[in-house]
Design an enzyme around this catalytic site. Structure first.
Site, PDB file in Angstrom:
ATOM      1  N   ARG A 101       0.873  -1.193   0.000  1.00  0.00           N
ATOM      2  CA  ARG A 101       0.000   0.000   0.000  1.00  0.00           C
ATOM      3  C   ARG A 101       0.897   1.225   0.000  1.00  0.00           C
ATOM      4  NH1 ARG A 101      -5.318   1.699   3.518  1.00  0.00           N
ATOM      5  NH2 ARG A 101      -6.168   0.176   2.065  1.00  0.00           N
ATOM      6  N   HIS A 128      -7.546   0.892  -6.280  1.00  0.00           N
ATOM      7  CA  HIS A 128      -7.781   0.063  -5.084  1.00  0.00           C
ATOM      8  C   HIS A 128      -8.475  -1.221  -5.555  1.00  0.00           C
ATOM      9  CE1 HIS A 128      -8.053  -1.071  -1.040  1.00  0.00           C
ATOM     10  NE2 HIS A 128      -8.858  -0.155  -0.542  1.00  0.00           N
ATOM     11  N   GLN A 131     -10.549  -3.593  -3.193  1.00  0.00           N
ATOM     12  CA  GLN A 131     -11.829  -3.009  -2.779  1.00  0.00           C
ATOM     13  C   GLN A 131     -12.896  -3.225  -3.843  1.00  0.00           C
ATOM     14  OE1 GLN A 131     -12.504  -1.120   0.259  1.00  0.00           O
ATOM     15  NE2 GLN A 131     -14.515  -1.703  -0.506  1.00  0.00           N
ATOM     16  N   ASP A 217     -17.004   7.334  -1.467  1.00  0.00           N
ATOM     17  CA  ASP A 217     -15.674   7.186  -0.861  1.00  0.00           C
ATOM     18  C   ASP A 217     -15.402   8.509  -0.135  1.00  0.00           C
ATOM     19  OD1 ASP A 217     -12.972   6.591  -0.324  1.00  0.00           O
ATOM     20  OD2 ASP A 217     -12.301   6.807  -2.403  1.00  0.00           O
ATOM     21  N   CYS A 257     -16.726   2.266   0.991  1.00  0.00           N
ATOM     22  CA  CYS A 257     -15.516   1.449   1.181  1.00  0.00           C
ATOM     23  C   CYS A 257     -14.977   1.541   2.608  1.00  0.00           C
ATOM     24  CB  CYS A 257     -14.448   1.864   0.168  1.00  0.00           C
ATOM     25  SG  CYS A 257     -14.004   3.611   0.262  1.00  0.00           S
ATOM     26  N   ARG A 285     -14.078  -8.154   2.376  1.00  0.00           N
ATOM     27  CA  ARG A 285     -12.666  -7.951   2.031  1.00  0.00           C
ATOM     28  C   ARG A 285     -11.865  -9.208   2.365  1.00  0.00           C
ATOM     29  NH1 ARG A 285     -10.587  -2.779   1.694  1.00  0.00           N
ATOM     30  NH2 ARG A 285      -8.752  -3.906   0.971  1.00  0.00           N
TER      31      ARG A 285
END
Ligand code: CP
Ligand code: NVA
Length: 298
Positions: A101, A128, A131, A217, A257, A285
């Site tokens: 990340r 992402h 996600q 988001d 998210c 996830r």
């Protein structure tokens, strides 16, 4: 060797293969008989904060039989300026896979190139992918095939989550409507490159009308904190709230998210009314990333 670096570079068949693996893993959680990561150690290199991605990968790797080491950037030499390509060549000799990340998409791609081990993008400024695969799985778990459905993203239309959605639309076959003010819309060249049915508009109401899913988001993504005041002001009309939900289909889902900032991209009432979906999405996830790991190593 398989990587998951972006939705842009993920082939439709690869996306389908990953998604097909999720439901069995979710159903059999705690009763797994296959441990594809047995004997392996994976590194998680994180230059940004994380709750969901960190916990779901740490738990998921262990449940698939592997070991995991969490490496915050500020505790390794990356944080003091060691080049990504040098770190990658060291990691490649010691661990079996990496989850990265960071800020620049280029860094994750460079890492995968030099490390020569399966590499997963756990969020960059650009994409992402974990996600968005989870979001598609979650929608389909609740509403059946996403093909032909209308997904309306409201808010920062140039965020990593929005960008991955843009690349997913054509591959998964949904219509994507992105409502964002100018300056927060995805690059026109990028939308063209993605293909698929994508409408970019400043009109939140038009975007929400008849939607099957309303999605948002944060307005201030990690790394954009210095733009906070300007972003909150410019995005203030782009909130998912009861008035917007009323315009969507009566059975429309609302997803986020997370982390969520109530009163900003979503109001408290709407968030809590759809908390079941939002936290199912968060839980997924874990299951989706186990399917990604399985696909990469199986
Ligand atoms: N949605 C998401 O990636 O959350 P974290 O930043 O907590 O990992
Ligand atoms: N766009 C957000 C996503 C957080 C999961 C960020 O990058 O901070």
């Amino acid at each position: 060797m398989r990587h998951l670096l972006s939705i842009e570079k993920l082939a439709r068949a690869e996306m389908d293969a990953i998604l097909a693996g999720v439901a069995p893993l979710k159903k059999e959680r705690g009763r797994h008989t296959r441990f594809p990561l047995a004997g392996q150690t994976w590194a998680m290199i994180f230059s940004k904060s994380s709750t969901r991605t960190r916990v779901s990968f740490e738990v998921g790797i262990r449940e698939l039989g592997g070991q995991v080491i969490f490496l915050p950037a500020h505790e390794i030499q990356l944080g003091r300026g060691e080049p990504v390509k040098d770190m990658a060549r060291v990691m490649g000799r010691m661990v079996h896979g990496a989850i990265f990340r960071t800020f620049a998409q280029q860094d994750v791609e460079e890492f995968a190139h030099y490390a020569q081990i399966p590499t997963i993008n756990a969020l960059t400024d650009q994409e992402h992918p974990c996600q968005i695969l989870t979001d598609i799985f979650t929608f389909q778990e609740k509403r059946g095939p996403i093909q032909g459905k209308v997904i309306s993203f409201i808010g920062d239309g140039a965020s990593n989550v929005a960008t991955s959605l843009v690349f997913a639309a054509g591959k998964a076959g949904f219509e994507l409507r992105l409502a964002a003010p100018r300056g927060f819309q995805p690059d026109a060249g990028l939308v063209k490159r993605a293909g698929g049915k994508i409408v970019v508009t400043e009109d939140v109401k038009a975007a929400a009308a008849g939607a099957d899913l309303l999605y948002t988001d944060v307005w201030v993504s990690m790394g954009r904190e210095q733009e906070s005041a300007e972003r909150l002001q410019q995005l203030s009309g782009y909130q998912v709230n009861a008035g917007i939900v009323r315009l969507a289909r009566p059975d429309a889902l609302v997803m986020h998210c997370l982390p969520a900032y109530r009163g900003k991209e979503i109001d408290e009432e709407t968030f809590e009314a759809h908390a079941q979906t939002i936290f199912d999405q968060a839980e997924n996830r874990l299951h989706v990333q186990k399917a990604i790991l399985n696909w990469m190593t199986g």
